[in-house]
Motif scaffolding. Structure first.
Motif, PDB file in Angstrom:
ATOM      1  N   LYS A   4     -18.701 -12.755   1.133  1.00 27.00           N
ATOM      2  CA  LYS A   4     -19.093 -11.404   0.777  1.00 27.00           C
ATOM      3  C   LYS A   4     -18.196 -10.340   1.423  1.00 27.00           C
ATOM      4  N   THR A   5     -17.932 -10.502   2.700  1.00 27.89           N
ATOM      5  CA  THR A   5     -17.224  -9.432   3.390  1.00 27.89           C
ATOM      6  C   THR A   5     -15.785  -9.301   2.918  1.00 27.89           C
ATOM      7  N   ALA A   6     -15.176 -10.420   2.504  1.00 26.50           N
ATOM      8  CA  ALA A   6     -13.769 -10.321   2.086  1.00 26.50           C
ATOM      9  C   ALA A   6     -13.646  -9.334   0.945  1.00 26.50           C
ATOM     10  N   ILE A   7     -14.530  -9.494  -0.006  1.00 30.22           N
ATOM     11  CA  ILE A   7     -14.483  -8.603  -1.164  1.00 30.22           C
ATOM     12  C   ILE A   7     -14.715  -7.167  -0.722  1.00 30.22           C
ATOM     13  N   ARG A   8     -15.790  -6.975  -0.009  1.00 30.89           N
ATOM     14  CA  ARG A   8     -16.179  -5.624   0.334  1.00 30.89           C
ATOM     15  C   ARG A   8     -15.182  -4.926   1.237  1.00 30.89           C
ATOM     16  N   LYS A   9     -14.615  -5.608   2.110  1.00 29.37           N
ATOM     17  CA  LYS A   9     -13.869  -4.916   3.143  1.00 29.37           C
ATOM     18  C   LYS A   9     -12.360  -5.146   3.144  1.00 29.37           C
ATOM     19  N   ARG A  10     -11.943  -6.368   3.018  1.00 27.81           N
ATOM     20  CA  ARG A  10     -10.493  -6.611   3.197  1.00 27.81           C
ATOM     21  C   ARG A  10      -9.706  -6.359   1.923  1.00 27.81           C
ATOM     22  N   LEU A  11     -10.239  -6.747   0.784  1.00 22.68           N
ATOM     23  CA  LEU A  11      -9.451  -6.612  -0.445  1.00 22.68           C
ATOM     24  C   LEU A  11      -9.077  -5.153  -0.729  1.00 22.68           C
ATOM     25  N   PRO A  12      -9.988  -4.189  -0.502  1.00 20.30           N
ATOM     26  CA  PRO A  12      -9.564  -2.794  -0.687  1.00 20.30           C
ATOM     27  C   PRO A  12      -8.389  -2.405   0.202  1.00 20.30           C
ATOM     28  N   LEU A  13      -8.339  -2.966   1.418  1.00 20.53           N
ATOM     29  CA  LEU A  13      -7.210  -2.670   2.305  1.00 20.53           C
ATOM     30  C   LEU A  13      -5.928  -3.260   1.719  1.00 20.53           C
ATOM     31  N   LEU A  15      -5.347  -3.774  -1.429  1.00 20.74           N
ATOM     32  CA  LEU A  15      -5.009  -3.003  -2.621  1.00 20.74           C
ATOM     33  C   LEU A  15      -4.315  -1.690  -2.243  1.00 20.74           C
ATOM     34  N   ARG A  16      -4.878  -1.027  -1.209  1.00 22.73           N
ATOM     35  CA  ARG A  16      -4.306   0.253  -0.796  1.00 22.73           C
ATOM     36  C   ARG A  16      -2.872   0.071  -0.301  1.00 22.73           C
ATOM     37  N   LEU A  18      -0.808  -2.427  -1.024  1.00 23.40           N
ATOM     38  CA  LEU A  18       0.064  -2.831  -2.132  1.00 23.40           C
ATOM     39  C   LEU A  18       0.427  -1.630  -3.007  1.00 23.40           C
ATOM     40  N   THR A  19      -0.528  -0.710  -3.150  1.00 24.83           N
ATOM     41  CA  THR A  19      -0.259   0.498  -3.952  1.00 24.83           C
ATOM     42  C   THR A  19       0.901   1.287  -3.333  1.00 24.83           C
ATOM     43  N   TYR A  20       0.885   1.408  -2.006  1.00 27.19           N
ATOM     44  CA  TYR A  20       1.986   2.136  -1.351  1.00 27.19           C
ATOM     45  C   TYR A  20       3.296   1.367  -1.440  1.00 27.19           C
ATOM     46  N   LEU A  21       3.213   0.061  -1.244  1.00 28.33           N
ATOM     47  CA  LEU A  21       4.447  -0.749  -1.311  1.00 28.33           C
ATOM     48  C   LEU A  21       5.088  -0.615  -2.685  1.00 28.33           C
ATOM     49  N   HIS A  22       4.216  -0.655  -3.703  1.00 26.46           N
ATOM     50  CA  HIS A  22       4.702  -0.568  -5.084  1.00 26.46           C
ATOM     51  C   HIS A  22       5.350   0.792  -5.334  1.00 26.46           C
ATOM     52  N   GLN A  23       4.689   1.867  -4.797  1.00 28.91           N
ATOM     53  CA  GLN A  23       5.255   3.230  -4.949  1.00 28.91           C
ATOM     54  C   GLN A  23       6.625   3.313  -4.273  1.00 28.91           C
ATOM     55  N   MET A  24       6.790   2.579  -3.192  1.00 25.42           N
ATOM     56  CA  MET A  24       8.059   2.609  -2.453  1.00 25.42           C
ATOM     57  C   MET A  24       9.109   1.702  -3.083  1.00 25.42           C
ATOM     58  N   GLY A  25       8.711   0.984  -4.147  1.00 27.22           N
ATOM     59  CA  GLY A  25       9.680   0.141  -4.844  1.00 27.22           C
ATOM     60  C   GLY A  25       9.928  -1.201  -4.164  1.00 27.22           C
ATOM     61  N   ILE A  26       9.000  -1.638  -3.297  1.00 26.68           N
ATOM     62  CA  ILE A  26       9.173  -2.942  -2.630  1.00 26.68           C
ATOM     63  C   ILE A  26       8.710  -4.033  -3.580  1.00 26.68           C
ATOM     64  N   GLU A  27       9.565  -5.043  -3.813  1.00 19.20           N
ATOM     65  CA  GLU A  27       9.243  -6.061  -4.822  1.00 19.20           C
ATOM     66  C   GLU A  27       8.449  -7.236  -4.278  1.00 19.20           C
ATOM     67  N   ASN A  28       8.856  -7.722  -3.084  1.00 16.89           N
ATOM     68  CA  ASN A  28       8.154  -8.883  -2.516  1.00 16.89           C
ATOM     69  C   ASN A  28       7.756  -8.589  -1.085  1.00 16.89           C
TER      70      ASN A  28
ATOM     71  N   ASN B 187      -0.912   9.443   4.109  1.00 13.37           N
ATOM     72  CA  ASN B 187      -1.311   9.984   2.808  1.00 13.37           C
ATOM     73  C   ASN B 187      -2.793   9.760   2.606  1.00 13.37           C
ATOM     74  N   ALA B 188      -3.529  10.838   2.405  1.00 11.91           N
ATOM     75  CA  ALA B 188      -4.968  10.719   2.136  1.00 11.91           C
ATOM     76  C   ALA B 188      -5.165  10.645   0.635  1.00 11.91           C
ATOM     77  N   ASP B 189      -6.070   9.799   0.205  1.00 10.70           N
ATOM     78  CA  ASP B 189      -6.297   9.677  -1.233  1.00 10.70           C
ATOM     79  C   ASP B 189      -7.783   9.430  -1.476  1.00 10.70           C
ATOM     80  N   LEU B 190      -8.481  10.475  -1.922  1.00 11.58           N
ATOM     81  CA  LEU B 190      -9.933  10.368  -2.127  1.00 11.58           C
ATOM     82  C   LEU B 190     -10.275   9.365  -3.206  1.00 11.58           C
ATOM     83  N   SER B 191      -9.347   9.046  -4.079  1.00  6.62           N
ATOM     84  CA  SER B 191      -9.699   8.080  -5.131  1.00  6.62           C
ATOM     85  C   SER B 191      -9.889   6.690  -4.514  1.00  6.62           C
ATOM     86  N   PHE B 192      -9.305   6.425  -3.327  1.00  4.05           N
ATOM     87  CA  PHE B 192      -9.569   5.139  -2.673  1.00  4.05           C
ATOM     88  C   PHE B 192     -11.025   5.050  -2.246  1.00  4.05           C
TER      89      PHE B 192
END
Ligand SMILES: NC(=O)c1ccc[n+]([C@@H]2O[C@H](COP(=O)([O-])OP(=O)(O)OC[C@H]3O[C@@H](n4cnc5c(N)ncnc54)[C@H](O)[C@@H]3O)[C@@H](O)[C@H]2O)c1
Ligand SMILES: NC(=O)c1ccc[n+]([C@@H]2O[C@H](COP(=O)([O-])OP(=O)(O)OC[C@H]3O[C@@H](n4cnc5c(N)ncnc54)[C@H](O)[C@@H]3O)[C@@H](O)[C@H]2O)c1
Lengths: 206, 206
Positions: A4-13, A15-16, A18-28, B187-192
């Motif tokens: 239960k906790t993995a979903i609730r707590k760690r996966l959002p971290l 995702l957040r 990975l979102t920044y890495l992707h914005q920065m153009g990091i591939e792997n 970077n703060a992001d309320l959508s998170f």
């Protein structure tokens, strides 16, 4: 069963980050580097992700874009969610106009009690009377609500939303609101963002 | 040596959770329960906290109030931090009036470029011309800044702040800004926050 906790707590971290890495153009990224960035043991990351499939490649790590897409699917963000906003003051107006919400959320209406505001336009939305929020929620099957009202009004509005069938409330008012068992309330607090900045600053000054 | 990531990443999660527990009037919590609430392995929590001292009691767990106080001291929140706010639009005004910031932060000035706003009062503050931000930062030894300007102005204002001696920027504009190595940008992001609500909702619907 997925813990239960993995979903609730760690996966959002994950995702957040990975979102920044992707914005920065990091591939792997390796689970080692990934762990370093978010403060979670790399073996815990590998265990969490292995529940969902085999995403990493030996020696190369995870493909950021691919993992981001998988995580979004797992976490329900490959679909759009309908939201209502109650309280169209300073914070509410900033949220209505915020481009970051458009990726996954459809604002179905904005509501207030102030006669000066009702009928006026904020962004693409016309401010409606709070009396209309229940019918909007029920007609459109809205599950989420953002609460941007003053502290004194928060509980009363929370009750209206819960009674209308809302399932999740993002509460910005600086007060804990009670809600029935089938309604999840999350409290947002921008001062935690500032506190996080202080932690990073103190550590880096050492 | 305290592992770098523990400070940066996990301790803020402990602090945030303890803050809520304390608000709810919970006196003690076991590392097991604590781990369950924040999604971190209880043995990792015990290891992190043992770096700083012996806070837990066998069989009773941690005293919430005591641990909260200790963590605040460790993380620099037992002192006040000076902050400037740039961009006094919807979001900026909501932040100036927000009671949650008063616990640890002193707002030393609010700044904008809009001639209609400069000289007007927002909360207890008179809006100043952005031209005055450097002298305010230097005169008062301000380390932190909140950036609530439109996307197009974010980099330019970030440069002014960095040149003035700011060490940490909380950026709300939906764009990554570059800063010199000695300046930390969060970077703060309320959508998170809304995304986190979606995760909790999906999991509890299962
Ligand atoms: N959590 C955070 O980080 C954070 C940051 C900033 C502000 N806040 C909080 O967010 C809330 C909104 O802040 P703001 O600066 O926009 O305040 P505001 O006074 O500008 O806006 C509040 C709006 O709510 C409306 N309202 C009042 N009672 C209502 C009701 N019963 N139903 C519907 N609408 C109602 C008002 O007419 C007004 O338009 C406050 O509680 C504030 O403390 C939280
Ligand atoms: N990250 C989030 O979760 C989130 C949420 C809401 C809004 N936002 C963002 O926050 C920012 C502010 O939003 P808002 O709704 O308050 O916008 P707004 O247009 O109401 O306010 C922006 C303010 O910045 C001022 N400004 C413009 N250029 C400036 C400069 N060079 N120096 C100083 N001040 C300047 C404007 O005069 C205005 O008062 C936007 O970038 C928006 O996208 C982010």
């Amino acid at each position: 069963l997925i813990p239960k906790t993995a979903i609730r707590k760690r996966l959002p971290l994950y995702l957040r980050c990975l979102t920044y890495l992707h914005q920065m153009g990091i591939e792997n990224i390796s689970s080692q580097n990934f762990g370093e960035k978010i403060g979670i043991d790399p073996s815990q990351i590998r265990r969490d992700l292995s529940y969902f499939g085999d995403f990493g490649k030996q020696g190369v790590g995870y493909n950021v874009e691919n993992l981001l897409h998988e995580l979004k699917t797992i976490l329900g963000l490959n679909q759009r969610w309908k939201v209502v906003l109650v309280g169209v003051g300073n914070l509410g107006q900033a949220l209505v106009n915020y481009s970051g919400l458009q990726y996954n959320f459809d604002l179905m209406g904005v509501f207030d009690t102030d006669p000066e505001k009702i009928g006026s336009k904020v962004g693409d939305h016309e401010v409606q009377d709070i009396k209309k929020v229940s019918s909007t929620i029920q007609k459109n099957g809205v599950k989420l609500a953002i609460l941007a009202v003053p502290k004194a009004a928060a509980q009363e509005v929370g009750d209206i939303l819960a009674a209308s069938g809302i399932k999740g409330i993002l509460n910005f008012a600086p007060v804990s609101i009670r809600a029935p068992g089938n309604v999840i309330v999350h409290n947002a607090d921008l001062s935690f963002e500032l506190q996080n900045l202080v932690f990073s600053l103190i550590y880096s000054l050492k």
